[in-house]
Design a protein around this motif. Structure first.
Motif, short mmCIF file in Angstrom:
data_model
loop_
_atom_site.label_atom_id
_atom_site.label_comp_id
_atom_site.label_asym_id
_atom_site.label_seq_id
_atom_site.Cartn_x
_atom_site.Cartn_y
_atom_site.Cartn_z
N SER A 76 64.91 48.69 -10.88
CA SER A 76 66.15 49.03 -11.57
C SER A 76 67.30 48.61 -10.67
CB SER A 76 66.16 50.54 -11.80
OG SER A 76 67.43 50.95 -12.22
N SER A 77 68.33 48.01 -11.28
CA SER A 77 69.49 47.57 -10.48
C SER A 77 70.77 47.93 -11.22
CB SER A 77 69.45 46.05 -10.26
OG SER A 77 69.69 45.39 -11.47
N SER A 78 71.90 47.84 -10.51
CA SER A 78 73.15 48.13 -11.21
C SER A 78 73.68 46.89 -11.91
CB SER A 78 74.20 48.71 -10.25
OG SER A 78 74.49 47.78 -9.26
N SER A 79 73.37 45.68 -11.40
CA SER A 79 73.91 44.49 -12.07
C SER A 79 72.79 43.51 -12.40
CB SER A 79 74.98 43.82 -11.20
OG SER A 79 74.43 43.46 -9.96
N LEU A 80 73.05 42.69 -13.42
CA LEU A 80 72.03 41.79 -13.96
C LEU A 80 71.53 40.81 -12.91
CD1 LEU A 80 70.46 40.91 -16.48
CD2 LEU A 80 72.41 39.48 -17.12
N HIS A 81 72.44 40.32 -12.09
CA HIS A 81 72.05 39.32 -11.09
C HIS A 81 72.05 39.94 -9.69
CE1 HIS A 81 72.12 36.41 -14.26
NE2 HIS A 81 73.35 36.75 -14.57
N THR B 213 64.05 36.82 -25.62
CA THR B 213 65.33 37.10 -26.28
C THR B 213 66.20 38.13 -25.58
OG1 THR B 213 64.23 38.75 -27.65
CG2 THR B 213 64.43 36.52 -28.58
N THR B 214 65.62 38.96 -24.71
CA THR B 214 66.40 40.09 -24.20
C THR B 214 67.57 39.64 -23.33
OG1 THR B 214 66.29 42.21 -23.06
CG2 THR B 214 64.91 40.44 -22.15
N HIS B 215 68.68 40.38 -23.42
CA HIS B 215 69.83 40.20 -22.54
C HIS B 215 69.94 41.40 -21.60
CE1 HIS B 215 72.04 37.17 -25.39
NE2 HIS B 215 70.83 36.83 -25.11
N HIS B 216 68.82 42.11 -21.47
CA HIS B 216 68.79 43.32 -20.63
C HIS B 216 67.69 43.13 -19.59
CE1 HIS B 216 71.65 45.26 -23.34
NE2 HIS B 216 71.05 44.54 -24.27
N GLY B 217 67.09 44.24 -19.13
CA GLY B 217 66.03 44.11 -18.14
C GLY B 217 64.74 43.62 -18.78
N GLY B 218 63.73 43.38 -17.90
CA GLY B 218 62.43 42.88 -18.37
C GLY B 218 62.28 41.45 -17.94
N THR B 219 61.32 41.21 -17.04
CA THR B 219 61.14 39.87 -16.47
C THR B 219 59.66 39.52 -16.45
OG1 THR B 219 60.61 40.33 -14.15
CG2 THR B 219 62.91 40.63 -14.78
N PRO B 220 59.33 38.23 -16.31
CA PRO B 220 57.91 37.90 -16.19
C PRO B 220 57.28 38.47 -14.91
CG PRO B 220 59.29 35.96 -15.88
CD PRO B 220 60.18 37.05 -16.35
N TYR B 221 58.12 38.84 -13.93
CA TYR B 221 57.61 39.36 -12.66
C TYR B 221 57.32 40.86 -12.71
CZ TYR B 221 59.85 35.00 -11.46
OH TYR B 221 60.24 33.67 -11.45
N GLY B 222 57.88 41.52 -13.73
CA GLY B 222 57.67 42.96 -13.85
C GLY B 222 58.73 43.58 -14.73
N ALA B 223 58.53 44.86 -15.05
CA ALA B 223 59.49 45.57 -15.90
C ALA B 223 60.76 45.88 -15.10
CB ALA B 223 58.86 46.88 -16.39
N SER B 224 61.89 45.96 -15.83
CA SER B 224 63.13 46.30 -15.11
C SER B 224 64.17 46.89 -16.05
CB SER B 224 63.70 45.07 -14.39
OG SER B 224 64.15 44.11 -15.31
N VAL C 139 68.61 47.38 -16.17
CA VAL C 139 69.93 47.12 -15.59
C VAL C 139 70.84 48.25 -16.05
CG1 VAL C 139 71.83 45.47 -15.37
CG2 VAL C 139 69.52 44.65 -15.89
N ASN C 140 71.43 49.00 -15.11
CA ASN C 140 72.23 50.17 -15.55
C ASN C 140 73.73 49.86 -15.63
OD1 ASN C 140 73.34 50.54 -12.96
ND2 ASN C 140 71.76 52.00 -12.37
N ASN C 141 74.13 48.65 -15.25
CA ASN C 141 75.55 48.27 -15.30
C ASN C 141 76.46 49.32 -14.67
OD1 ASN C 141 75.30 45.70 -16.66
ND2 ASN C 141 74.69 46.84 -18.47
N GLY C 142 75.99 49.93 -13.63
CA GLY C 142 76.80 50.89 -12.87
C GLY C 142 76.71 52.31 -13.39
#
Ligand SMILES: Cc1cc2nc3c(=O)[nH]c(=O)nc-3n(C[C@H](O)[C@H](O)[C@H](O)COP(=O)(O)O)c2cc1C
Length: 193
Positions: free
Chosen positions: A110-115, A148-159, A161-164
């Motif tokens: 989980s992260s605060s920002s997308l990148h 299609t997602t513009h949120h968390g979720g990657t081929p490397y694992g679930a995630s 993004v809390n946007n702060g």
């Protein structure tokens, strides 16, 4: 029952929510049980605010008993959080005895920002698991939401993004967290079958 350890560290609850959804995915597979565990805090200024709504602290026996493990941490400067690393650094006995060899594993964050470093953090958690001989599973692109997602979720694992501020997981993040939980459990059952 096939016991699958969901081990995580979470200061503010975002990573814990992902852990819960991975656990739900695991338990959608027949005869699989999610065993949720966290790690002991270590003394830093940030962790002194650790919330009490938590799961039991992981024991070394949990590593022995599990058929597979999902492991998660918030992003900390592009890396896993120190309390999780601290626990991993106490697993020499398991490394020596090969406790985790050939058990499947997946990672989540989980992260605060997308990148803000989700992919590096996910990879940082894979490294010790590979040293332990675990078989890493990710999320395949046969999951339509991964395209299609513009949120968390990657081929490397679930995630997530809390946007702060946003602690609520997006439905895409929930679906992909449950998908990796199901995949981990299915893989464990196949390997044990
Ligand atoms: C010391 C520290 C370092 C952080 N570093 C990053 C970072 O590099 N990138 C990022 O996007 N978020 C970073 N964050 C924010 C957390 O990763 C984010 O808020 C996460 O969702 C918290 O998860 P939790 O609620 O499970 O503790 C950092 C937070 C702290 C306290």
């Amino acid at each position: 029952m096939t016991k699958i350890l969901v081990l995580y560290y979470s200061l503010h609850g975002n990573t814990r929510q992902l852990a819960r959804h991975i656990g739900r995915g695991i338990e959608q597979i027949t005869d699989c049980e999610a065993v949720l565990r966290t790690v002991a805090d270590i003394s830093t200024a940030a962790t002194s605010q650790l919330t009490t709504a938590s799961d039991p602290i992981v024991s070394h026996d949990d590593l022995k008993q599990c058929a597979a493990m999902a492991m998660g941490s918030p992003v900390r400067f592009g890396n896993m959080a120190a309390p999780l690393k601290h626990f991993l650094d106490s697993t020499s006995a398991e490394w020596l005895s090969g406790t985790l060899i050939s058990k499947p594993a997946c990672v989540f964050t989980s992260s605060s920002s997308l990148h803000g470093g989700q992919e590096t953090t996910l990879q940082s958690m894979m490294l010790p698991l590979l040293h332990h001989g675990m078989l890493i599973v990710g999320i395949p692109y046969s999951e339509p939401l991964l395209h299609t997602t513009h949120h968390g979720g990657t081929p490397y694992g679930a995630s997530h993004v809390n946007n702060g501020t946003n602690k609520q997981l997006h439905p895409d993040e929930i679906a992909l967290a449950q998908a990796i939980g199901r995949r981990l459990a299915t893989t464990a059952c196949k390997l044990n079958g």
